[in-house]
Design a protein around this motif. Structure first.
Motif, PDB file in Angstrom:
ATOM      1  N   UNK A  37       0.851  -1.186   0.000  1.00 48.41           N
ATOM      2  CA  UNK A  37       0.000   0.000   0.000  1.00 48.41           C
ATOM      3  C   UNK A  37       0.888   1.238   0.000  1.00 48.41           C
ATOM      4  N   UNK A  38       0.496   2.218  -0.777  1.00 49.62           N
ATOM      5  CA  UNK A  38       1.272   3.455  -0.876  1.00 49.62           C
ATOM      6  C   UNK A  38       0.511   4.572  -0.172  1.00 49.62           C
ATOM      7  N   UNK A  39       1.233   5.283   0.717  1.00 53.04           N
ATOM      8  CA  UNK A  39       0.633   6.382   1.489  1.00 53.04           C
ATOM      9  C   UNK A  39       1.458   7.635   1.253  1.00 53.04           C
ATOM     10  N   UNK A  40       0.769   8.756   1.033  1.00 55.18           N
ATOM     11  CA  UNK A  40       1.452  10.041   0.853  1.00 55.18           C
ATOM     12  C   UNK A  40       2.344  10.340   2.060  1.00 55.18           C
ATOM     13  N   UNK A  41       3.522  10.896   1.793  1.00 57.17           N
ATOM     14  CA  UNK A  41       4.511  11.121   2.849  1.00 57.17           C
ATOM     15  C   UNK A  41       3.988  12.016   3.973  1.00 57.17           C
ATOM     16  N   UNK A  42       3.102  12.946   3.651  1.00 57.74           N
ATOM     17  CA  UNK A  42       2.580  13.845   4.680  1.00 57.74           C
ATOM     18  C   UNK A  42       1.498  13.188   5.531  1.00 57.74           C
ATOM     19  N   UNK A  43       1.071  11.975   5.142  1.00 58.56           N
ATOM     20  CA  UNK A  43       0.049  11.269   5.896  1.00 58.56           C
ATOM     21  C   UNK A  43       0.577   9.961   6.491  1.00 58.56           C
ATOM     22  N   UNK A  44       1.847   9.678   6.313  1.00 58.06           N
ATOM     23  CA  UNK A  44       2.390   8.380   6.726  1.00 58.06           C
ATOM     24  C   UNK A  44       2.136   8.092   8.196  1.00 58.06           C
ATOM     25  N   UNK A  45       2.382   9.074   9.058  1.00 59.38           N
ATOM     26  CA  UNK A  45       2.243   8.858  10.503  1.00 59.38           C
ATOM     27  C   UNK A  45       0.812   9.045  10.992  1.00 59.38           C
ATOM     28  N   UNK A  46      -0.077   9.483  10.109  1.00 57.15           N
ATOM     29  CA  UNK A  46      -1.430   9.805  10.558  1.00 57.15           C
ATOM     30  C   UNK A  46      -2.514   8.959   9.908  1.00 57.15           C
ATOM     31  N   UNK A  47      -2.146   8.114   8.962  1.00 58.96           N
ATOM     32  CA  UNK A  47      -3.150   7.367   8.210  1.00 58.96           C
ATOM     33  C   UNK A  47      -3.104   5.882   8.558  1.00 58.96           C
ATOM     34  N   UNK A  48      -4.274   5.331   8.804  1.00 58.50           N
ATOM     35  CA  UNK A  48      -4.426   3.895   9.023  1.00 58.50           C
ATOM     36  C   UNK A  48      -5.548   3.391   8.126  1.00 58.50           C
TER      37      UNK A  48
ATOM     38  N   UNK B 277     -10.505   4.079   5.640  1.00 54.29           N
ATOM     39  CA  UNK B 277      -9.273   4.864   5.807  1.00 54.29           C
ATOM     40  C   UNK B 277      -9.473   5.871   6.940  1.00 54.29           C
ATOM     41  N   UNK B 278      -8.582   5.800   7.931  1.00 56.55           N
ATOM     42  CA  UNK B 278      -8.640   6.692   9.085  1.00 56.55           C
ATOM     43  C   UNK B 278      -7.488   7.696   9.013  1.00 56.55           C
ATOM     44  N   UNK B 279      -7.825   8.978   9.075  1.00 61.26           N
ATOM     45  CA  UNK B 279      -6.811  10.040   9.111  1.00 61.26           C
ATOM     46  C   UNK B 279      -6.891  10.694  10.487  1.00 61.26           C
ATOM     47  N   UNK B 280      -5.798  10.665  11.229  1.00 56.79           N
ATOM     48  CA  UNK B 280      -5.767  11.174  12.606  1.00 56.79           C
ATOM     49  C   UNK B 280      -5.101  12.545  12.658  1.00 56.79           C
TER      50      UNK B 280
ATOM     51  N   UNK C 193      -4.847  22.257   6.987  1.00 55.71           N
ATOM     52  CA  UNK C 193      -4.465  21.940   5.602  1.00 55.71           C
ATOM     53  C   UNK C 193      -5.154  20.690   5.068  1.00 55.71           C
ATOM     54  N   UNK C 194      -5.768  19.914   5.956  1.00 54.57           N
ATOM     55  CA  UNK C 194      -6.470  18.705   5.507  1.00 54.57           C
ATOM     56  C   UNK C 194      -7.846  19.013   4.932  1.00 54.57           C
ATOM     57  N   UNK C 195      -8.281  20.256   5.029  1.00 55.61           N
ATOM     58  CA  UNK C 195      -9.581  20.637   4.483  1.00 55.61           C
ATOM     59  C   UNK C 195      -9.605  20.455   2.971  1.00 55.61           C
ATOM     60  N   UNK C 196     -10.683  19.870   2.474  1.00 53.99           N
ATOM     61  CA  UNK C 196     -10.824  19.683   1.030  1.00 53.99           C
ATOM     62  C   UNK C 196     -11.633  18.440   0.703  1.00 53.99           C
ATOM     63  N   UNK C 197     -11.934  18.232  -0.572  1.00 58.84           N
ATOM     64  CA  UNK C 197     -12.669  17.037  -0.989  1.00 58.84           C
ATOM     65  C   UNK C 197     -11.750  15.824  -1.107  1.00 58.84           C
ATOM     66  N   UNK C 198     -12.273  14.663  -0.722  1.00 57.14           N
ATOM     67  CA  UNK C 198     -11.547  13.388  -0.822  1.00 57.14           C
ATOM     68  C   UNK C 198     -12.390  12.445  -1.669  1.00 57.14           C
ATOM     69  N   UNK C 199     -11.734  11.842  -2.682  1.00 61.19           N
ATOM     70  CA  UNK C 199     -12.442  11.024  -3.654  1.00 61.19           C
ATOM     71  C   UNK C 199     -11.975   9.570  -3.577  1.00 61.19           C
ATOM     72  N   UNK C 200     -12.927   8.667  -3.636  1.00 58.71           N
ATOM     73  CA  UNK C 200     -12.613   7.239  -3.739  1.00 58.71           C
ATOM     74  C   UNK C 200     -12.658   6.863  -5.229  1.00 58.71           C
ATOM     75  N   UNK C 201     -11.488   6.723  -5.842  1.00 57.79           N
ATOM     76  CA  UNK C 201     -11.389   6.490  -7.284  1.00 57.79           C
ATOM     77  C   UNK C 201     -10.919   5.048  -7.532  1.00 57.79           C
ATOM     78  N   UNK C 202     -11.754   4.275  -8.221  1.00 56.39           N
ATOM     79  CA  UNK C 202     -11.444   2.886  -8.530  1.00 56.39           C
ATOM     80  C   UNK C 202     -11.096   2.748 -10.014  1.00 56.39           C
TER      81      UNK C 202
END
Length: 204
Positions: free
Chosen positions: A71-82, A92-95, A100-109
């Motif tokens: 699984x690949x995780x963005x470097x700015x979310x590595x310590x905060x994403x499970x 997906x849990x973002x802690x 700066x985390x404000x914005x739209x998040x898309x589930x793209x398959x």
């Protein structure tokens, strides 16, 4: 006020872009330091999942594929994403959220069909709005005054009232009381002088 305008603009842009393209879950509001869970779901067989951020899906936050456990995780979310998954359904849990985390998040398959790649948006896409924590105002309960204080206040008020009412009465008494000199003069006047003169005349 600027935060409200930012939220309003983001909501308009998000719904204007995603209304016909994705199964939008809605707006999620969180405070700085809290966590958010994004549940990406798909009813069909999929090859890959990208959790993308931005109005134009310009940033890849999380990447998973059915063919590999990597699984690949963005470097700015590595310590905060499970994540927890049974692909293609991924939670997906973002802690420890930041502004700066404000914005739209898309589930793209993505899947391969007829020697081509098909891109679809699964359910779970959200608009995340992160705001500052509200200021904590300490409200202290007003304690009722002690019984002794109330009693003393009543006594003092009663004493002052009696004093105010008694002053006119004292003034009236002083005005009606005869003076000491008048009494003395009345005592000095002999009462029997007339009778004594008459007696002396008769004796002569």
């Amino acid at each position: 006020m600027s935060a409200l305008w930012l939220e309003f603009i983001l909501i308009l842009c998000f719904y204007g872009t995603a209304w016909t393209d994705a199964d939008v879950e809605g707006v999620v509001r969180k405070h700085v330091g809290q966590s958010v869970t994004i549940q990406c779901r798909s009813t069909s067989n999929q090859e890959t999942l990208n959790l993308k951020k931005g109005l134009h899906e310009e940033r890849d936050i999380f990447y998973a594929t059915v063919h590999s456990d990597k699984r690949t995780i963005d470097s700015k979310f590595t310590d905060r994403l499970q994540y927890h998954e049974k692909f293609p359904n991924v939670e997906i849990l973002i802690k420890n959220l930041t502004l700066n985390d404000t914005g739209p998040y898309w589930c793209v398959y993505k899947t391969i069909e007829n020697y081509g790649q098909k891109i679809t948006k699964g359910s779970g896409s959200v608009l995340l709005v992160v705001t500052e924590k509200p200021s904590t105002v300490v409200v202290r309960e007003c304690q009722p005054p002690q019984n002794d204080m109330v009693l003393w206040a009543v006594v003092i008020a009663a004493a002052v009232l009696i004093l105010i009412l008694s002053i006119p009465l004292i003034m009236m008494i002083l005005k009606t009381k005869p003076s000491h000199n008048t009494v003395k003069r009345r005592q000095q006047v002999p009462v029997n002088d007339v009778y004594e003169d008459m007696r002396g005349t008769i004796r002569r």
